[in-house]
Design a protein around this motif. Structure first.
Motif, PDB file in Angstrom:
ATOM      1  N   VAL A 148     -37.126  19.300  -4.761  1.00  0.00           N
ATOM      2  CA  VAL A 148     -35.803  18.660  -4.784  1.00  0.00           C
ATOM      3  C   VAL A 148     -35.338  18.414  -6.222  1.00  0.00           C
ATOM      4  O   VAL A 148     -34.144  18.355  -6.494  1.00  0.00           O
ATOM      5  CB  VAL A 148     -35.762  17.331  -3.991  1.00  0.00           C
ATOM      6  N   ARG A 155     -34.498   8.314  -0.123  1.00  0.00           N
ATOM      7  CA  ARG A 155     -33.181   8.623   0.436  1.00  0.00           C
ATOM      8  C   ARG A 155     -33.045  10.137   0.668  1.00  0.00           C
ATOM      9  O   ARG A 155     -32.468  10.562   1.664  1.00  0.00           O
ATOM     10  CB  ARG A 155     -32.104   8.119  -0.531  1.00  0.00           C
ATOM     11  N   VAL A 156     -33.578  10.926  -0.274  1.00  0.00           N
ATOM     12  CA  VAL A 156     -33.562  12.385  -0.093  1.00  0.00           C
ATOM     13  C   VAL A 156     -34.311  12.737   1.199  1.00  0.00           C
ATOM     14  O   VAL A 156     -33.851  13.548   2.010  1.00  0.00           O
ATOM     15  CB  VAL A 156     -34.207  13.096  -1.306  1.00  0.00           C
ATOM     16  N   LYS A 211     -34.437   6.774  -4.557  1.00  0.00           N
ATOM     17  CA  LYS A 211     -33.735   8.071  -4.500  1.00  0.00           C
ATOM     18  C   LYS A 211     -34.573   9.096  -3.729  1.00  0.00           C
ATOM     19  O   LYS A 211     -34.058   9.810  -2.863  1.00  0.00           O
ATOM     20  CB  LYS A 211     -33.454   8.536  -5.940  1.00  0.00           C
ATOM     21  N   HIS A 254     -32.275  11.885   4.318  1.00  0.00           N
ATOM     22  CA  HIS A 254     -31.233  12.858   4.645  1.00  0.00           C
ATOM     23  C   HIS A 254     -31.829  14.177   5.138  1.00  0.00           C
ATOM     24  O   HIS A 254     -31.293  14.802   6.036  1.00  0.00           O
ATOM     25  CB  HIS A 254     -30.367  13.148   3.409  1.00  0.00           C
ATOM     26  N   SER A 255     -32.920  14.626   4.499  1.00  0.00           N
ATOM     27  CA  SER A 255     -33.423  15.972   4.794  1.00  0.00           C
ATOM     28  C   SER A 255     -34.434  15.987   5.942  1.00  0.00           C
ATOM     29  O   SER A 255     -34.570  17.000   6.623  1.00  0.00           O
ATOM     30  CB  SER A 255     -34.081  16.576   3.551  1.00  0.00           C
TER      31      SER A 255
END
Lengths: 231, 224
Positions: free
Chosen positions: A79, A20-21, A17, A24-25
């Protein structure tokens, strides 16, 4: 209905996770990596002497890594705080050891990539080289130091998450705690590349220190993380 | 029918919860049954949020007795947390992940399979064009529905919602009400703390007043 996942399974979920954050960022890619690279360039300008740079390059690489750790840890918990996700994991009864291990794993992987980039930067900017006989020691040093930095970073990140003044509190707590990693990793890297007459065998005791540090903080962090993030 | 399904979902008996030396709950007693939608109403600082957090196993029970889903509130708070969902002012979402990635993450923490996760997304109406959208780009109502999808994927049996309508437009509020009614019909128990008495009162099957840390039945407020 599947059975409840194990701590390791949830740790892998948390790590995936977090990565993955980042995917994307692109904060680590677009901000932390350039920050580390700029730090290396500034060191080169400030010292402005090939002889000095040759001597201190291993320390500069690890110093730039330390600064980047602080930014990455802040990001790792930002986050979680943005929409109350860390609180939600606590509410959901997610095993805090799994959260700690997963976040440390994700941070460690990002750090490892960063360190490779910094080593390449050192080769380019400071004319560094690593003899073949030092490659194994250097690789083991990178892995051990990365584990230690990730273990400390996530522990103190969890401790300061949600506190007022966390931006300044995190470096204040983290930098003294990771001083043994800075010293050990620098000495081992010097031994791996033969800086100032050091030989590869000089580096193995420092590698031992790094390994003990990583294990101690990893185990201690996993046990302490739950009470730290609980109220 | 086993013992747990016959006993109330929540049972508090003279429960006291202390926050910062102050008794936020001062002898609260209540029983909440399966499938109820219970509205907690009361002024700010009355203890509504503390009551929700106590039922979620986040606030320790200082005195009295209590059980949630058959688990003792004094000794089994970790077990309670895994079976309840608390939604407060935050949604507990990762804003840089997509709707699908968020629901999958939360569902996977309890071992939910792909079918359960897809079902949760569809039930909450965040499938199709929303599933691959990052949460940061969603409206407040869509975020709230995504958070509820996470609760479904997590198999939460007791939903504890603090001001679930706050910040939403009329359409989103209607959506939330429909979702909560459907959840109760599907077997979940819902406890809502709200200041919006008209809307939440219409949603609730029972209403209680929380005043000065105590719970009083609101006679005549129950709706069929």
């Amino acid at each position: 209905m599947n059975s409840a996942p194990t701590t390791w399974r949830i740790a892998r979920l948390v790590a995936a996770k977090d990565l993955r954050v980042e995917w994307h960022s692109r904060i680590a890619t677009n901000q932390v990596l350039p920050f580390a690279a700029v730090t290396m360039v500034i060191f080169a300008f400030a010292l402005d002497s090939d002889a000095v740079l040759q001597r201190v390059a291993p320390g500069l690489v690890w110093l730039a890594t330390l600064f980047s750790v602080l930014v990455l840890v802040q990001r790792a918990f930002a986050v979680e705080a943005e929409d109350g996700a860390l609180e939600a994991t606590r509410v959901a009864g997610v095993d805090p050891r799994a959260i700690y291990l997963g976040k440390a794993l994700a941070l460690g992987l990002q750090l490892f990539v960063l360190e490779i980039v910094l080593l390449v930067a050192a080769v380019v900017l400071y004319a560094q080289s690593v003899p073949l006989e030092g490659a194994l020691l250097l690789t083991a040093t990178l892995i051990s130091a990365t584990c230690g930095l990730a273990a400390v970073g996530i522990l103190y990140g969890g401790l300061t998450a949600g506190q007022s003044g966390r931006e300044t509190l995190l470096p204040l707590l983290t930098l003294p705690a990771v001083a043994p990693v800075l010293i050990g990793a620098t000495r081992a890297t010097e031994a791996a590349r033969g800086t100032a007459g050091a030989v590869v065998s000089d580096g193995w005791p420092w590698l031992g220190l790094l390994a003990v540090f990583a294990v101690a903080f990893g185990v201690g962090g996993a046990l302490a993380f739950g009470p730290l993030i609980d109220e | 029918m086993d013992t747990e399904s016959r006993s109330p979902v929540v049972r508090l008996d003279d429960a006291v919860a202390v926050l910062g030396g102050f008794p936020a709950l001062a002898g609260a007693s209540i029983e909440i049954d399966h499938g109820e939608i219970l509205l907690l109403r009361g002024p700010n600082g009355a203890g509504k949020t503390t009551l929700l957090r106590l039922c979620a196993g986040l606030v320790p029970l200082a005195r009295g007795a209590g059980e949630v889903l058959g688990h003792d509130l004094s000794t089994e708070r970790e077990s309670i947390r895994q079976r309840v969902g608390l939604l407060g002012h935050h949604n507990g979402l990762y804003l840089d992940l997509t709707v699908g990635e968020n629901v999958r993450f939360w569902g996977s923490t309890v071992g939910a399979d792909d079918r359960e996760i897809a079902g949760a997304i569809e039930r909450m109406g965040v499938g199709d064009r929303l599933v691959d959208v990052t949460v940061r780009r969603l409206s407040a109502g869509q975020r709230r529905r995504t958070a509820l999808a996470c609760l479904v994927a997590r198999r939460a049996e007791l939903w504890l919602l603090d001001e679930p309508h706050a910040g939403l437009d009329a359409t989103a509020r209607d959506d939330i009400d429909a979702i909560l009614r459907a959840a109760a019909r599907a077997g979940a128990t819902v406890v809502v703390a709200s200041h919006e008495l008209e809307r939440a009162g219409a949603l609730a099957t029972r209403t209680v007043d929380v005043v000065a840390g105590q719970i009083n039945p609101a006679a005549g407020e129950a709706t069929p």
